[in-house]
Design a protein around this motif. Sequence first.
Motif, PDB file in Angstrom:
ATOM      1  N   LYS A 118       0.712  -1.014  -0.023  1.00  0.00           N
ATOM      2  CA  LYS A 118       0.105   0.075   0.098  1.00  0.00           C
ATOM      3  C   LYS A 118       0.825   1.167  -0.151  1.00  0.00           C
ATOM      4  CE  LYS A 118      -4.286   1.819   2.158  1.00  0.00           C
ATOM      5  NZ  LYS A 118      -4.918   1.882   3.455  1.00  0.00           N
ATOM      6  N   TRP A 119       1.699   1.459   1.044  1.00  0.00           N
ATOM      7  CA  TRP A 119       2.326   2.563   1.068  1.00  0.00           C
ATOM      8  C   TRP A 119       3.803   2.446   1.041  1.00  0.00           C
ATOM      9  CZ3 TRP A 119       0.186   6.925   0.540  1.00  0.00           C
ATOM     10  CH2 TRP A 119      -1.047   7.123   1.146  1.00  0.00           C
ATOM     11  N   ARG A 120       4.249   1.284   0.769  1.00  0.00           N
ATOM     12  CA  ARG A 120       5.843   0.918   0.596  1.00  0.00           C
ATOM     13  C   ARG A 120       6.214   1.443  -0.646  1.00  0.00           C
ATOM     14  NH1 ARG A 120       6.630  -3.066   4.307  1.00  0.00           N
ATOM     15  NH2 ARG A 120       4.718  -4.310   4.694  1.00  0.00           N
ATOM     16  N   TRP A 121       5.678   1.692  -1.664  1.00  0.00           N
ATOM     17  CA  TRP A 121       6.234   2.390  -2.902  1.00  0.00           C
ATOM     18  C   TRP A 121       6.841   3.743  -2.573  1.00  0.00           C
ATOM     19  CZ3 TRP A 121       4.431   7.062  -4.320  1.00  0.00           C
ATOM     20  CH2 TRP A 121       3.227   7.548  -3.745  1.00  0.00           C
ATOM     21  N   LEU A 122       6.060   4.498  -1.628  1.00  0.00           N
ATOM     22  CA  LEU A 122       6.452   5.753  -1.233  1.00  0.00           C
ATOM     23  C   LEU A 122       7.745   5.680  -0.257  1.00  0.00           C
ATOM     24  CD1 LEU A 122       5.871   8.722  -1.303  1.00  0.00           C
ATOM     25  CD2 LEU A 122       4.475   8.683   0.589  1.00  0.00           C
ATOM     26  N   GLY A 211      13.365  10.741   8.934  1.00  0.00           N
ATOM     27  CA  GLY A 211      12.099  10.778   9.702  1.00  0.00           C
ATOM     28  C   GLY A 211      10.785  10.276   8.801  1.00  0.00           C
ATOM     29  N   VAL A 212      10.768  10.820   7.503  1.00  0.00           N
ATOM     30  CA  VAL A 212       9.808  10.302   6.854  1.00  0.00           C
ATOM     31  C   VAL A 212       9.768   8.834   6.596  1.00  0.00           C
ATOM     32  CG1 VAL A 212       8.635  10.766   4.720  1.00  0.00           C
ATOM     33  CG2 VAL A 212       9.564  12.692   5.668  1.00  0.00           C
ATOM     34  N   HIS A 213      10.939   8.338   5.995  1.00  0.00           N
ATOM     35  CA  HIS A 213      11.136   6.865   5.779  1.00  0.00           C
ATOM     36  C   HIS A 213      10.599   6.113   6.924  1.00  0.00           C
ATOM     37  CE1 HIS A 213      13.149   4.080   3.212  1.00  0.00           C
ATOM     38  NE2 HIS A 213      13.763   3.510   4.183  1.00  0.00           N
ATOM     39  N   PHE A 214      11.150   6.463   8.270  1.00  0.00           N
ATOM     40  CA  PHE A 214      10.885   5.625   9.489  1.00  0.00           C
ATOM     41  C   PHE A 214       9.390   5.781   9.615  1.00  0.00           C
ATOM     42  CE2 PHE A 214      10.739   5.152  14.096  1.00  0.00           C
ATOM     43  CZ  PHE A 214      11.155   3.809  14.085  1.00  0.00           C
ATOM     44  N   PHE A 215       8.628   6.955   9.559  1.00  0.00           N
ATOM     45  CA  PHE A 215       7.119   6.919   9.728  1.00  0.00           C
ATOM     46  C   PHE A 215       6.540   5.871   8.859  1.00  0.00           C
ATOM     47  CE2 PHE A 215       3.316   8.850   7.968  1.00  0.00           C
ATOM     48  CZ  PHE A 215       2.432   8.692   9.016  1.00  0.00           C
ATOM     49  N   LEU A 216       6.851   5.939   7.626  1.00  0.00           N
ATOM     50  CA  LEU A 216       6.284   5.136   6.623  1.00  0.00           C
ATOM     51  C   LEU A 216       6.612   3.712   7.006  1.00  0.00           C
ATOM     52  CD1 LEU A 216       7.054   7.030   3.391  1.00  0.00           C
ATOM     53  CD2 LEU A 216       4.773   6.609   4.067  1.00  0.00           C
ATOM     54  N   GLU A 218       6.837   2.587  10.116  1.00  0.00           N
ATOM     55  CA  GLU A 218       5.939   2.400  11.247  1.00  0.00           C
ATOM     56  C   GLU A 218       4.532   1.957  10.686  1.00  0.00           C
ATOM     57  OE1 GLU A 218       8.366   1.754  13.757  1.00  0.00           O
ATOM     58  OE2 GLU A 218       6.592   2.245  14.750  1.00  0.00           O
ATOM     59  N   LYS A 219       4.473   2.761   9.682  1.00  0.00           N
ATOM     60  CA  LYS A 219       2.940   2.679   9.058  1.00  0.00           C
ATOM     61  C   LYS A 219       2.694   1.234   8.265  1.00  0.00           C
ATOM     62  CE  LYS A 219      -0.665   4.890   7.065  1.00  0.00           C
ATOM     63  NZ  LYS A 219      -1.719   5.703   7.975  1.00  0.00           N
ATOM     64  N   SER A 220       3.593   0.863   7.705  1.00  0.00           N
ATOM     65  CA  SER A 220       3.575  -0.476   7.104  1.00  0.00           C
ATOM     66  C   SER A 220       4.075  -1.802   7.688  1.00  0.00           C
ATOM     67  CB  SER A 220       4.326  -0.487   5.402  1.00  0.00           C
ATOM     68  OG  SER A 220       3.934   0.728   4.786  1.00  0.00           O
ATOM     69  N   GLY A 221       4.804  -1.752   8.701  1.00  0.00           N
ATOM     70  CA  GLY A 221       5.512  -2.699   9.484  1.00  0.00           C
ATOM     71  C   GLY A 221       6.611  -3.319   8.483  1.00  0.00           C
ATOM     72  N   PRO A 222       7.251  -4.546   9.034  1.00  0.00           N
ATOM     73  CA  PRO A 222       8.324  -4.895   8.197  1.00  0.00           C
ATOM     74  C   PRO A 222       7.811  -5.939   7.299  1.00  0.00           C
ATOM     75  CG  PRO A 222       8.072  -6.030  10.485  1.00  0.00           C
ATOM     76  CD  PRO A 222       7.146  -4.942  10.343  1.00  0.00           C
ATOM     77  N   HIS A 223       8.484  -5.825   6.143  1.00  0.00           N
ATOM     78  CA  HIS A 223       7.944  -6.637   5.049  1.00  0.00           C
ATOM     79  C   HIS A 223       8.682  -8.002   5.245  1.00  0.00           C
ATOM     80  CE1 HIS A 223       8.320  -8.411   0.722  1.00  0.00           C
ATOM     81  NE2 HIS A 223       7.205  -7.667   0.765  1.00  0.00           N
TER      82      HIS A 223
END
Lengths: 400, 66
Positions: A118-122, A211-216, A218-223
Motif C-alpha cells: 500500500k504505502w511501501r512504494w513511497l 524521519g519520513v522513511h521511518f514513519f512510513l 511504522e505505518k507499513s510494518g516490516p516486509h
Amino acid sequence: MAAEEPNEYRIEKLWEEEGAPEGSYNIPLRSISKKELRIDYWTGAFLVAAFGYLAFSGIMVFLYYQQGSPYLSSQAIILGVPLGHVILTSHLYMAYAMVILVYVHMFRNYFKGAYRGKWRWLQWITGVLLFILVNTIAILGYLLQETYISVAATHVMELLIERSVVGRLFPALANWVVGILIGNGTTGAAFGHILALHVTAVGALIMLLIGVHFFLFEKSGPHGINEEEEEKLVKKKEKNIPWFPANALYTGFVSLVFIGIVLIFSALFMQHLQTGYGVLTYGELPFPDWYIMPVYKLMDLAGYGLSTGGVPLVTLFFVFLFIVPFIDRYKESGPLQRPMITAFGVFFLIALPVMALWGYTQPGLTQTRMLTMYMWWGITFVSFLTVYAMKFAKKDLDVS
Amino acid sequence: MKSTTAIFVIVAIQLLVDLFMWYFAIENPFKYQAYWAVLLAINVILVSLVMLIILRYYIKRSEIYG
C-alpha cells in the motif's frame, strides 16, 4: 486569571501520568513480535546508528577543520590533536560502512520485493532519495580533504554539471549549481561551500528524510511477515512486545556492537591521508575512493564518455530505481517469482564491482566501443541466464 | 548465571578497561590512541551486552507474567 500552580521540584514526578493529557506517555512506536529480533530486519537500524556516529565524530572533526587551509588542517587533526587520528579515521570508516550498508539495505529490500504494498512504494522512493543523499554526503566529505584526487574530482563534478545534457540545455541553472558547490572558486569559498553542504544542507535533508522513511516503516510494518504468520502467532497466543524497552534495547545492542567493530578497524588500520593538492610527486597514481570507482570507470568507456554515455548511464540506474515499484507487475513477491526484476538486480550487483575492479586495474584508459559492448552484453547474459536457470530448476524441483 | 550477577561482572570489567583508557589518554594520547580506541570499542560492546542481558530478562519475564 487563574492562580498559578506552585513550582514542583521533585523531578521524579515528571514521569507520572497524572494530570497529563491522555496518551501523553505512550510511545507511539510499533510493537514487534519476537520473530523480528533478527539482524536482517535491522539493516535500517545499522544505517541510523552509522549516521548518529558520523554526526558525533563529524562534530569532533569540525571543531578543528579550517576551510581556508583544508589539507593542512586535516594533517593537523592527525598529527596535533590528541586522539584526532583515530577519530578522523573512524569518521572515514563509518562513512564507508554507511555506503556499504545503504547498498545492502537497498538490495535486500529490492530482492525481497519490499517496495510492494500500500504505502511501501513511497517508502522505497524516500529510500532511493536517501541512497542518493548518502552517496552525495560521502562524496562531499571526500572532496573536503583537498587531496590531489579530491580537487580533481571537484573539477570533474563541475564539468559533469556544465557539460551534461541538463547543463547544455539550461546553462544558467548549471552555473547556479556550480556556484552552490564551489562559490567563486577560491579555496576559502569553495571549501566553505562544500563544508556547508556536507555538514548542514545534505545532513539536514538526510535527517528529515530518515524521519519520513521511518514513519512510513511504522505505518507499513516490516516486509516479509505476512498475515498468515501473524495469525499463527495469535493462535500460539504469542503477544507482541512493546517498542520500549524490547525494540529500543535490541536496536541499542546491534548498533553498539556495530560501532565497536568499526572502532576496532579504525584502530588497526589508521587512515593514510593521500597526497595534497599542489604537491609535486612522481610515480604516484592517485585513486578515487572505492564507492566512486564504478562511476569513474564508466566515464572511460569509449563513446559512452563524460558528456554522452557515463552520465546518462548513471542517471538511468537511478531512474530505474525510482520506477521499480511501478513497473513490477508480478503477482508473487519471491525473488525467483519476479525473474526480470531479480535479473536486473543481479546485473547491477555484478556490474558495480566489475566496473570498480576495472577502474583499479586500468584507470583512465579509454576502452573501445567493441570491448564495452562485450562487457555489457556479457554481464547481461550472465545475470539473466542464472536467474532464469534457477527459476526453471526450482520449477522442476517443485514438480518432482 | 543470574542476570544481575552477569551485569555486575560486565561493569567490573568495564571499570578495569576504563582505568587503562584513562592511563593511555593521560600518558600519550598520540602514541597510544590505537590502544585507546580498541579499549573504547570493548567498552561499547560491553554496554551492548548489558542491553542484551536486560532484553533477555525482559522477554523471559514477559513470557512468565504476560
